[in-house]
Motif scaffolding. Structure first.
Motif, PDB file in Angstrom:
ATOM      1  N   LEU A 266       0.950  -1.088   0.103  1.00  0.00           N
ATOM      2  CA  LEU A 266       0.023   0.036   0.007  1.00  0.00           C
ATOM      3  C   LEU A 266       0.877   1.225   0.006  1.00  0.00           C
ATOM      4  CD1 LEU A 266      -1.192  -2.322   2.102  1.00  0.00           C
ATOM      5  CD2 LEU A 266      -3.129  -0.640   2.395  1.00  0.00           C
ATOM      6  N   SER A 267       0.501   2.287  -0.610  1.00  0.00           N
ATOM      7  CA  SER A 267       1.259   3.398  -0.933  1.00  0.00           C
ATOM      8  C   SER A 267       0.366   4.796  -0.901  1.00  0.00           C
ATOM      9  CB  SER A 267       2.339   3.294  -1.826  1.00  0.00           C
ATOM     10  OG  SER A 267       3.224   4.522  -1.702  1.00  0.00           O
ATOM     11  N   ASP A 268       0.870   5.997  -1.289  1.00  0.00           N
ATOM     12  CA  ASP A 268       0.353   7.203  -1.216  1.00  0.00           C
ATOM     13  C   ASP A 268       0.059   7.731  -2.514  1.00  0.00           C
ATOM     14  OD1 ASP A 268       2.874   8.031  -1.880  1.00  0.00           O
ATOM     15  OD2 ASP A 268       3.378   8.094   0.295  1.00  0.00           O
ATOM     16  N   ASP A 269      -0.165   8.879  -2.658  1.00  0.00           N
ATOM     17  CA  ASP A 269      -0.519   9.713  -3.700  1.00  0.00           C
ATOM     18  C   ASP A 269       0.793   9.996  -4.605  1.00  0.00           C
ATOM     19  OD1 ASP A 269       0.005  11.451  -2.071  1.00  0.00           O
ATOM     20  OD2 ASP A 269      -0.985  13.035  -2.829  1.00  0.00           O
ATOM     21  N   ALA A 284       3.374  -4.355 -10.824  1.00  0.00           N
ATOM     22  CA  ALA A 284       2.611  -3.138  -9.943  1.00  0.00           C
ATOM     23  C   ALA A 284       1.082  -3.838  -9.855  1.00  0.00           C
ATOM     24  CB  ALA A 284       2.468  -1.901 -11.063  1.00  0.00           C
ATOM     25  N   GLU A 285       0.698  -4.808 -10.745  1.00  0.00           N
ATOM     26  CA  GLU A 285      -0.623  -5.478 -10.456  1.00  0.00           C
ATOM     27  C   GLU A 285      -0.931  -5.784  -8.983  1.00  0.00           C
ATOM     28  OE1 GLU A 285      -4.145  -6.351 -12.442  1.00  0.00           O
ATOM     29  OE2 GLU A 285      -2.271  -5.408 -13.317  1.00  0.00           O
ATOM     30  N   GLY A 286      -2.029  -5.351  -8.603  1.00  0.00           N
ATOM     31  CA  GLY A 286      -2.508  -5.282  -7.143  1.00  0.00           C
ATOM     32  C   GLY A 286      -2.203  -4.418  -6.247  1.00  0.00           C
ATOM     33  N   VAL A 287      -1.367  -3.476  -6.641  1.00  0.00           N
ATOM     34  CA  VAL A 287      -0.677  -2.617  -5.469  1.00  0.00           C
ATOM     35  C   VAL A 287      -2.042  -1.550  -5.199  1.00  0.00           C
ATOM     36  CG1 VAL A 287       0.781  -0.516  -5.313  1.00  0.00           C
ATOM     37  CG2 VAL A 287       1.903  -2.611  -6.075  1.00  0.00           C
ATOM     38  N   TYR A 288      -1.998  -1.124  -4.176  1.00  0.00           N
ATOM     39  CA  TYR A 288      -3.012  -0.267  -3.592  1.00  0.00           C
ATOM     40  C   TYR A 288      -2.361   1.257  -3.378  1.00  0.00           C
ATOM     41  CZ  TYR A 288      -6.061  -4.278  -2.144  1.00  0.00           C
ATOM     42  OH  TYR A 288      -6.457  -5.335  -2.344  1.00  0.00           O
ATOM     43  N   ALA A 289      -2.961   2.259  -3.733  1.00  0.00           N
ATOM     44  CA  ALA A 289      -2.533   3.540  -3.434  1.00  0.00           C
ATOM     45  C   ALA A 289      -3.482   4.555  -3.150  1.00  0.00           C
ATOM     46  CB  ALA A 289      -1.648   4.011  -4.612  1.00  0.00           C
ATOM     47  N   THR A 290      -3.603   5.491  -2.038  1.00  0.00           N
ATOM     48  CA  THR A 290      -4.536   6.297  -1.998  1.00  0.00           C
ATOM     49  C   THR A 290      -4.170   7.481  -2.689  1.00  0.00           C
ATOM     50  OG1 THR A 290      -3.003   7.130  -0.142  1.00  0.00           O
ATOM     51  CG2 THR A 290      -5.002   5.804   0.424  1.00  0.00           C
ATOM     52  N   GLY A 291      -5.138   8.324  -3.206  1.00  0.00           N
ATOM     53  CA  GLY A 291      -4.966   9.430  -4.041  1.00  0.00           C
ATOM     54  C   GLY A 291      -6.302  10.366  -4.030  1.00  0.00           C
ATOM     55  N   PRO A 292      -6.237  11.579  -4.547  1.00  0.00           N
ATOM     56  CA  PRO A 292      -7.299  12.638  -4.465  1.00  0.00           C
ATOM     57  C   PRO A 292      -8.577  11.860  -5.047  1.00  0.00           C
ATOM     58  CG  PRO A 292      -5.436  13.528  -5.495  1.00  0.00           C
ATOM     59  CD  PRO A 292      -4.905  11.836  -5.403  1.00  0.00           C
ATOM     60  N   MET A 293      -9.770  12.294  -4.466  1.00  0.00           N
ATOM     61  CA  MET A 293     -11.146  11.599  -4.849  1.00  0.00           C
ATOM     62  C   MET A 293     -10.990  11.913  -6.203  1.00  0.00           C
ATOM     63  SD  MET A 293     -13.452  12.561  -1.586  1.00  0.00           S
ATOM     64  CE  MET A 293     -13.671  14.178  -1.953  1.00  0.00           C
ATOM     65  N   ASP A 294     -11.865  10.916  -6.702  1.00  0.00           N
ATOM     66  CA  ASP A 294     -12.472  10.967  -8.304  1.00  0.00           C
ATOM     67  C   ASP A 294     -13.681  12.222  -8.527  1.00  0.00           C
ATOM     68  OD1 ASP A 294     -13.139  10.569 -10.970  1.00  0.00           O
ATOM     69  OD2 ASP A 294     -13.642   8.571 -10.714  1.00  0.00           O
ATOM     70  N   PHE A 295     -13.249  13.073  -9.422  1.00  0.00           N
ATOM     71  CA  PHE A 295     -14.099  14.134  -9.484  1.00  0.00           C
ATOM     72  C   PHE A 295     -14.714  13.934 -11.090  1.00  0.00           C
ATOM     73  CE2 PHE A 295     -11.792  15.797  -6.124  1.00  0.00           C
ATOM     74  CZ  PHE A 295     -12.782  16.311  -5.305  1.00  0.00           C
ATOM     75  N   SER A 296     -14.367  12.866 -11.615  1.00  0.00           N
ATOM     76  CA  SER A 296     -14.627  12.789 -13.048  1.00  0.00           C
ATOM     77  C   SER A 296     -16.231  13.125 -13.503  1.00  0.00           C
ATOM     78  CB  SER A 296     -14.340  11.540 -13.680  1.00  0.00           C
ATOM     79  OG  SER A 296     -14.905  10.444 -13.014  1.00  0.00           O
ATOM     80  N   THR A 297     -17.014  12.963 -12.594  1.00  0.00           N
ATOM     81  CA  THR A 297     -18.568  13.388 -13.151  1.00  0.00           C
ATOM     82  C   THR A 297     -18.686  15.066 -13.099  1.00  0.00           C
ATOM     83  OG1 THR A 297     -19.270  13.053 -10.795  1.00  0.00           O
ATOM     84  CG2 THR A 297     -19.421  11.184 -12.382  1.00  0.00           C
ATOM     85  N   ASN A 298     -17.633  15.867 -12.480  1.00  0.00           N
ATOM     86  CA  ASN A 298     -17.750  17.274 -12.271  1.00  0.00           C
ATOM     87  C   ASN A 298     -17.799  17.918 -13.609  1.00  0.00           C
ATOM     88  OD1 ASN A 298     -17.014  19.913 -12.092  1.00  0.00           O
ATOM     89  ND2 ASN A 298     -16.557  19.552  -9.952  1.00  0.00           N
ATOM     90  N   ALA A 299     -18.631  18.597 -13.909  1.00  0.00           N
ATOM     91  CA  ALA A 299     -18.544  19.132 -15.337  1.00  0.00           C
ATOM     92  C   ALA A 299     -17.559  20.095 -15.484  1.00  0.00           C
ATOM     93  CB  ALA A 299     -20.077  20.160 -15.628  1.00  0.00           C
ATOM     94  N   ILE A 300     -17.075  20.670 -14.535  1.00  0.00           N
ATOM     95  CA  ILE A 300     -15.938  21.589 -15.143  1.00  0.00           C
ATOM     96  C   ILE A 300     -14.477  20.779 -15.111  1.00  0.00           C
ATOM     97  CG2 ILE A 300     -14.314  23.411 -14.028  1.00  0.00           C
ATOM     98  CD1 ILE A 300     -16.771  24.349 -12.192  1.00  0.00           C
TER      99      ILE A 300
END
Length: 388
Positions: A266-269, A284-300
């Motif tokens: 497990l790792s970070d952003d 790399a397969e299976g590695v976990y990492a935290t990162g910024p939340m997904d905002f892909s549905t945001n129109a901007i």
């Protein structure tokens, strides 16, 4: 004598004509500058962009340059900010503190109005005192070290990403959900990596069902990490948490897998980047990492990504939404303040919301964006996928 007098008068007349022509030419140039969108120096708002634009961590810094240019172009097309055209000036610090101080000094000497950056926490920490002394507002899309805001030392600093204590809390909580009880916590000895690892260690030790069986720092840039991998094996750890960036993470996880050490990693952003996947390859397969939340549905967000694809012919890299949001927040604050006055810009950032790719945000008294956070991702079939 009369002939000499005529020559003198003629020369003086020619000098006057040349001076007049020069003046008219300068006016014509200034007019042409306005017509082409390039304004005279007095009409510019200089947005400095500092970060890793070359070297191993350029994939983190270059998206910020692209984001700043896209935001500047959009605002310039609409008339600029308070009538001023935005000029983007980029400086490369390679995420190295010793270079970051040089970059900050250059930014000050170039009379930048505001700064987007730096990218890495160590470089940011090194540069901030220089900006503070010159009363320049700085905003980072990715420097997550908590003391940058929480210490109160840098009232000129803001960020569009949550701090590492929040990221570490999520990381440890997720590790517990995987059933992990004995954690090896590894870091790269830097402000960002070690800071994140320290918070993870604290949260693990506060949980009666978990323990840290190894806490170790590694030297960035080393060719081989077999010694720490052996320590991980000997510790009896059932999982690894790493604080740092993708160059070291890719070597450590590759070494673990080659030695049949298949425990969760497990790792970070700093590792949630496609560059990590390319370098680590199958490991790399299976590695976990935290990162910024997904905002892909945001129109901007969607608009910003589409603009990047149209302008640069590619998908944006890591921290692009946060950088685009930072550029928007900074320039909107200048617009709302009616000037680049230090106190007025800070007041605007803390009191007025701005719509960005990471949501409608303003900043708390410490400089952290309200409403942003982290999510957990895993490499699945060669891509990072959010774990719901």
């Amino acid at each position: 004598m009369r002939t000499k007098l005529h020559l003198i008068v003629l020369c003086l007349a020619m000098v006057a004509m040349l001076a007049a022509c020069g003046s008219e030419e300068k006016k014509a140039d200034e007019k042409a500058d306005v017509q082409t969108g390039e304004v005279a120096p007095a009409g510019k708002l200089v947005l400095g962009v500092a970060g890793a634009h070359s070297g191993d961590l350029a994939s983190y810094g270059l998206p910020s340059v692209n984001a700043a240019r896209l935001v500047a172009a959009k605002l310039n097309a609409a008339g600029g900010v308070n009538g001023m055209q935005v000029e983007v000036v980029a400086q490369d610090d390679q995420c190295k503190p010793e270079l970051a101080t040089n970059v900050a000094t250059k930014m000050v000497s170039d009379k930048v109005s505001i700064v987007l950056g730096h990218i890495c926490s160590g470089a940011t920490k090194a540069a901030l005192p220089i900006y503070l002394e010159s009363r320049i507002v700085v905003m980072s899309p990715s420097a997550t070290n908590p003391p940058l805001t929480q210490s109160g030392e840098y009232p000129n600093f803001f960020r569009t990403i949550a701090p590492d204590d929040a990221q570490a809390a999520l990381e440890v909580s997720f590790a517990k959900s995987l059933g992990l009880k004995k954690l090896a916590v590894i870091h790269d000895k830097g402000d960002y990596g070690m800071g994140f690892a320290n918070f993870c260690k604290q949260f693990i030790e506060a949980d009666d069902e978990m323990e840290v069986v190894l806490y170790e720092g590694v030297t960035p840039g080393a060719v081989d990490y077999s010694a720490v991998i052996q320590k991980i094996r000997s510790s009896g750890a059932d999982g690894v948490i790493f604080g740092g960036y993708h160059p070291e993470a890719s070597k450590i996880v590759s070494g673990m897998r080659k030695r049949d050490l298949a425990i969760p990693f497990l790792s970070d952003d700093g590792v949630k980047d496609d560059t990590f996947i390319r370098v680590a390859g199958e490991f790399a397969e299976g590695v976990y990492a935290t990162g910024p939340m997904d905002f892909s549905t945001n129109a901007i967000f969607q608009e910003a990504v589409a603009a990047h694809k149209a302008e640069f012919g590619s998908d944006p890299g890591p921290f692009f939404p946060e950088a685009y949001s930072a550029a928007l927040a900074l320039l909107t604050a200048v617009q709302n303040a009616g000037s680049t006055d230090y106190d007025k810009v800070i007041e605007a950032l803390r009191t007025q919301y701005v719509d960005t790719p990471v949501g409608s945000i303003k900043f708390d008294a410490k400089g952290d964006a309200e409403g942003v956070g982290f999510a957990v991702y895993q490499v699945q079939d060669g891509k990072y996928v959010e774990i719901k």
